[in-house]
Design a protein around this motif. Structure first.
Motif, PDB file in Angstrom:
ATOM      1  N   ASP A 123      18.793   2.785   2.889  1.00  0.00           N
ATOM      2  CA  ASP A 123      18.953   1.786   3.947  1.00  0.00           C
ATOM      3  C   ASP A 123      17.634   1.412   4.618  1.00  0.00           C
ATOM      4  O   ASP A 123      17.441   0.272   5.016  1.00  0.00           O
ATOM      5  N   ASN A 124      16.731   2.399   4.723  1.00  0.00           N
ATOM      6  CA  ASN A 124      15.453   2.121   5.369  1.00  0.00           C
ATOM      7  C   ASN A 124      14.464   3.227   5.013  1.00  0.00           C
ATOM      8  O   ASN A 124      14.859   4.351   4.717  1.00  0.00           O
ATOM      9  N   VAL A 125      13.186   2.885   5.058  1.00  0.00           N
ATOM     10  CA  VAL A 125      12.114   3.837   4.796  1.00  0.00           C
ATOM     11  C   VAL A 125      11.039   3.633   5.851  1.00  0.00           C
ATOM     12  O   VAL A 125      10.604   2.500   6.083  1.00  0.00           O
ATOM     13  N   ILE A 126      10.651   4.722   6.479  1.00  0.00           N
ATOM     14  CA  ILE A 126       9.535   4.687   7.429  1.00  0.00           C
ATOM     15  C   ILE A 126       8.507   5.678   6.910  1.00  0.00           C
ATOM     16  O   ILE A 126       8.821   6.859   6.723  1.00  0.00           O
ATOM     17  N   ALA A 127       7.290   5.198   6.653  1.00  0.00           N
ATOM     18  CA  ALA A 127       6.280   6.057   6.037  1.00  0.00           C
ATOM     19  C   ALA A 127       4.967   5.999   6.788  1.00  0.00           C
ATOM     20  O   ALA A 127       4.603   4.967   7.363  1.00  0.00           O
ATOM     21  N   GLN A 128       4.283   7.135   6.759  1.00  0.00           N
ATOM     22  CA  GLN A 128       2.937   7.217   7.313  1.00  0.00           C
ATOM     23  C   GLN A 128       2.184   8.314   6.562  1.00  0.00           C
ATOM     24  O   GLN A 128       2.679   9.446   6.452  1.00  0.00           O
ATOM     25  N   ASP A 129       1.037   7.958   6.043  1.00  0.00           N
ATOM     26  CA  ASP A 129       0.210   8.891   5.283  1.00  0.00           C
ATOM     27  C   ASP A 129       1.009   9.509   4.135  1.00  0.00           C
ATOM     28  O   ASP A 129       1.527   8.784   3.314  1.00  0.00           O
ATOM     29  N   HIS A 185      13.502  13.835   5.148  1.00  0.00           N
ATOM     30  CA  HIS A 185      12.086  13.896   5.485  1.00  0.00           C
ATOM     31  C   HIS A 185      11.397  14.392   4.218  1.00  0.00           C
ATOM     32  O   HIS A 185      11.715  15.474   3.725  1.00  0.00           O
ATOM     33  N   ILE A 186      10.498  13.590   3.674  1.00  0.00           N
ATOM     34  CA  ILE A 186       9.822  13.974   2.447  1.00  0.00           C
ATOM     35  C   ILE A 186       8.304  13.904   2.632  1.00  0.00           C
ATOM     36  O   ILE A 186       7.801  13.156   3.478  1.00  0.00           O
ATOM     37  N   LYS A 187       7.614  14.711   1.828  1.00  0.00           N
ATOM     38  CA  LYS A 187       6.152  14.720   1.821  1.00  0.00           C
ATOM     39  C   LYS A 187       5.682  14.633   0.380  1.00  0.00           C
ATOM     40  O   LYS A 187       6.255  15.267  -0.502  1.00  0.00           O
ATOM     41  N   ASP A 216       0.813  -1.219   0.000  1.00  0.00           N
ATOM     42  CA  ASP A 216       0.000   0.000   0.000  1.00  0.00           C
ATOM     43  C   ASP A 216       0.853   1.279   0.000  1.00  0.00           C
ATOM     44  O   ASP A 216       0.353   2.360   0.265  1.00  0.00           O
ATOM     45  N   SER A 217       2.137   1.161  -0.320  1.00  0.00           N
ATOM     46  CA  SER A 217       3.002   2.345  -0.371  1.00  0.00           C
ATOM     47  C   SER A 217       2.533   3.289  -1.466  1.00  0.00           C
ATOM     48  O   SER A 217       2.201   2.850  -2.568  1.00  0.00           O
ATOM     49  N   PRO A 218       2.534   4.597  -1.166  1.00  0.00           N
ATOM     50  CA  PRO A 218       2.109   5.547  -2.200  1.00  0.00           C
ATOM     51  C   PRO A 218       3.091   5.598  -3.368  1.00  0.00           C
ATOM     52  O   PRO A 218       4.291   5.375  -3.194  1.00  0.00           O
ATOM     53  N   LEU A 219       2.576   5.914  -4.538  1.00  0.00           N
ATOM     54  CA  LEU A 219       3.383   5.956  -5.747  1.00  0.00           C
ATOM     55  C   LEU A 219       4.538   6.952  -5.628  1.00  0.00           C
ATOM     56  O   LEU A 219       5.655   6.670  -6.055  1.00  0.00           O
ATOM     57  N   TRP A 220       4.282   8.130  -5.044  1.00  0.00           N
ATOM     58  CA  TRP A 220       5.330   9.143  -4.936  1.00  0.00           C
ATOM     59  C   TRP A 220       6.527   8.620  -4.142  1.00  0.00           C
ATOM     60  O   TRP A 220       7.671   8.923  -4.477  1.00  0.00           O
ATOM     61  N   LEU A 221       6.282   7.803  -3.132  1.00  0.00           N
ATOM     62  CA  LEU A 221       7.357   7.274  -2.298  1.00  0.00           C
ATOM     63  C   LEU A 221       8.130   6.184  -3.036  1.00  0.00           C
ATOM     64  O   LEU A 221       9.367   6.173  -3.045  1.00  0.00           O
ATOM     65  N   THR A 222       7.428   5.283  -3.661  1.00  0.00           N
ATOM     66  CA  THR A 222       8.074   4.210  -4.421  1.00  0.00           C
ATOM     67  C   THR A 222       8.951   4.792  -5.529  1.00  0.00           C
ATOM     68  O   THR A 222      10.101   4.390  -5.697  1.00  0.00           O
TER      69      THR A 222
END
Length: 153
Positions: free
Chosen positions: A77-83, A112-114, A12-18
């Protein structure tokens, strides 16, 4: 150099993040045009050296940064995402003929990205500017390392 690729995305990761993570894992001095595929036209980009607003300013900033590099690679190395927000933990490796005697420099950092409308609209980098730049300069590097050592005692 890129022996590790971050592909551990929840379904369910958003497209912008992927897209952001995939582009940064292949971004180099020769393919900066990829930036347009991930950044919103009204991007706000902040790092320890500059703040730029708008894609045109961002692209010019990246062109200037990459101009004298012989290599620049990111390993996520790692991704932590919320909303619509994420924290990206990365390792950057770069080479510049006037820094660190032209040898590879490796720096750890966090972004930190939005996201908005399938693109990144806010990007702020956190990294040790001393390790990335100041310590790599011949005289200033020795002074910076000395100051860090004194501060640790």
């Amino acid at each position: 150099m890129k022996n590790k690729r971050f592909d551990n995305f929840p379904s369910d990761s958003p497209l912008w993040l992927t897209k952001f993570v995939r582009v940064y894992q292949k971004l180099s001095t020769t393919n900066l045009a990829l930036l347009e595929t991930i950044y919103h036209p009204h991007i706000i980009f902040i790092d320890p050296m500059h703040q730029v607003e708008g894609f045109e300013e961002l692209y010019q900033y990246f062109e200037n940064l990459y101009e004298n590099l012989t290599l620049c690679e990111f390993v996520i190395d790692n991704v932590i995402a919320q909303d619509n927000e994420a924290a990206i933990y990365w390792t950057m490796s770069y080479q510049h003929n006037k820094l660190n005697n032209g040898e590879l420099v490796t720096v750890l950092g966090t972004s930190h990205i939005k996201g908005e409308h399938d693109k990144v609209i806010y990007h702020r980098d956190y990294l040790d500017l001393g390790a990335m730049l100041y310590e790599q300069l011949p005289l200033f590097g020795k002074l910076t390392k000395w100051i860090k050592a004194k501060a640790a005692h």
